[in-house]
Design an enzyme around this catalytic site. Structure first.
Site, PDB file in Angstrom:
ATOM      1  N   ASP A   1     -10.960   3.346   4.065  1.00 46.62           N
ATOM      2  CA  ASP A   1     -11.286   1.919   4.033  1.00 46.62           C
ATOM      3  C   ASP A   1     -12.803   1.698   3.973  1.00 46.62           C
ATOM      4  O   ASP A   1     -13.261   0.588   3.707  1.00 46.62           O
ATOM      5  CB  ASP A   1     -10.749   1.234   5.304  1.00 46.62           C
TER       6      ASP A   1
ATOM      7  N   LYS B   1       0.840  -1.204   0.000  1.00 47.30           N
ATOM      8  CA  LYS B   1       0.000   0.000   0.000  1.00 47.30           C
ATOM      9  C   LYS B   1       0.875   1.254   0.000  1.00 47.30           C
ATOM     10  O   LYS B   1       0.625   2.205  -0.734  1.00 47.30           O
ATOM     11  CB  LYS B   1      -0.926  -0.003   1.232  1.00 47.30           C
TER      12      LYS B   1
ATOM     13  N   GLN C   1      -4.463  -1.145   9.609  1.00 44.31           N
ATOM     14  CA  GLN C   1      -4.417  -2.507   9.060  1.00 44.31           C
ATOM     15  C   GLN C   1      -5.023  -3.494  10.062  1.00 44.31           C
ATOM     16  O   GLN C   1      -4.630  -3.531  11.225  1.00 44.31           O
ATOM     17  CB  GLN C   1      -2.951  -2.875   8.749  1.00 44.31           C
TER      18      GLN C   1
END
Ligand code: NAD
Length: 296
Positions: free
Chosen positions: A120, A53, A97
Site C-alpha cells: 500500500d 481486491k 484495509q
C-alpha cells in the site's frame, strides 16, 4: 468534447500483463506472488473493496489470503497477525484495509508492516523514498500510482512546463500524488480545506487532481481549457430514478461540465478506482520479485 479516460480498460490491459508475468514467474522460478488482505469489522464499503481486491488477485494468479477480524479485536492481536504475515514466506504483500475501528491506532498498524511487504506504500520508509524522489525504489500508494499512469498516457512521462494542482492533502492520496507529479517535473500546488479561492488556483492547472470527497465540488468553471482532470473522489449520493430514490457513486468533479472544457477527464465509476486495484497487483508482483532477488 474531451476524451473520457477509461480507467477500467487501462486496468484490464495492465492486469492482463501482470497475469502473464505471474505465469512466467511461476514457470521460471516456481514463485507465486502472495497477497494477504486484513479486514477488521463490517464496514460495507470496505467489504466491497476487499472482495474486489481478492477477486483481482486470484484472476492474476496470485496466492490470495483474507483475514477477517471482528470490530472488537484488540490492537495487540492485530499486531500479532501482521507479525506472522511479515514472517510468512508465501506472503509478499500485506494490506490492512482502512479505516480501522477507533480503538486501534492506524499508524501503529501501518508502520508494523515490513517495508518490503508494504504494497500500500504507507510505511514511512516507502513514504521517505517517494518524497526523496527515489520513486523506482519505493512502493508507491496505489491510487496516486494509478492516477500517474493515466496522466502519463495523456501527456507523457515528462511534465516539464506543466502546472499541476492537487486538491486534498491526505497521506494516502494528495501528498503522494503531489510527490509523483513533482518527480515528473510538474510545477505543483497542493490545495486543501484552508486554501482561499480554490477555483482560481484550480483554473491555472494543466493537470487537475481532485481528491476531497465532496460530490461535484469541481465545476466546469474550475477547469482550464485543455486540462487533464483526474477525479479521485468516491461519493455515495441519492438520486431520483423513475420516481424512486437510489444510491449512486459520483466523483468530486462535475463530469459533464468538465468534459465541455478539458482535454481529458476520468469518470466515476470506471476511472481511478479500477486502476487503484491494478496498482496493488503490480506492487505485489514487484514485492515478490524483489524478495526473491529477481529483477523487478
Ligand atoms: P481525506 O478525507 O483523508 O482527505 C480529504 C482532503 O480534502 C483533505 O486533505 C482536506 O483538506 C481536503 N478538503 C476537504 N474539504 C475541502 C474543501 N472544501 N476544499 C478543499 N479541500 C478540502 O480523503 P482521502 O482518503 O484523500 O480521499 C479523498 C477522496 O478520494 C474520497 O472521496 C475517497 O473516497 C476517494 N478515494 C478514492 C480512491 C479510489 O481508488 N478511487 C482511493 C482513495 C480515496
Amino acid at each position: 468534447m474531451a476524451t473520457r479516460i477509461d480507467g477500467k480498460a487501462m486496468a484490464a490491459t495492465i492486469s492482463a500483463r501482470i497475469t502473464e508475468e505471474t505465469s512466467a514467474l511461476k514457470q521460471q522460478h516456481g514463485l507465486v506472488p502472495g497477497l494477504a488482505v486484513v479486514i477488521v469489522g463490517e464496514d460495507a464499503a470496505s467489504q466491497v473493496y476487499v472482495r474486489n481486491k481478492q477477486r483481482t488477485a486470484e484472476a492474476c494468479g496470485f496466492h490470495s489470503v483474507k483475514h477477517a477480524l471482528p470490530a472488537t479485536v484488540g490492537e495487540d492481536e492485530l499486531l500479532e497477525l501482521i507479525d506472522s504475515l511479515n514472517g510468512d514466506a508465501a506472503i509478499h504483500g500485506i494490506l490492512v484495509q482502512l479505516p480501522l475501528p477507533g480503538h486501534i491506532d492506524e499508524t501503529r498498524i501501518t508502520q508494523s508492516i515490513l517495508p518490503s511487504k508494504d504494497v500500500d506504500g504507507f510505511h514511512y520508509v516507502n513514504i521517505g523514498k517517494l518524497t526523496a524522489g527515489a520513486t523506482r525504489d519505493a512502493f508507491v500508494p496505489c491510487t496516486p500510482a494509478g492516477c500517474m499512469l493515466m496522466i502519463e498516457e495523456q501527456l507523457g512521462k515528462d511534465l516539464s512546463g506543466k502546472t499541476a494542482v492537487v486538491i486534498g492533502r491526505s497521506n494516502i492520496v494528495g501528498k503522494p500524488m503531489a510527490a509523483l507529479l513533482l518527480a515528473a517535473n510538474a510545477t505543483v500546488t497542493i490545495c486543501h480545506s484552508r486554501t482561499p479561492d480554490l477555483a482560481a488556483v484550480a483554473r491555472g492547472a494543466d493537470v487537475l487532481v481532485a481528491a476531497v470527497g465532496r460530490p461535484h465540488m469541481v465545476g466546469g468553471d474550475w477547469v482550464k481549457p485543455g486540462a487533464v482532470v483526474i477525479d479521485v473522489g468516491i461519493n455515495r449520493i441519492e438520486i431520483e430514478d423513475g420516481g424512486e430514490k437510489r444510491a449512486k457513486l459520483t466523483g468530486d468533479v462535475d463530469y459533464d461540465a468538465a468534459m465541455e472544457v478539458a482535454a481529458a477527464v476520468t469518470p466515476v465509476p470506471g476511472g481511478v478506482g479500477p486502476m487503484t486495484i491494478t496498482m496493488l497487483m503490480s506492487n505485489t508482483l514487484r514485492a515478490a520479485r524483489l524478495q526473491h532477488g529477481i529483477d523487478a
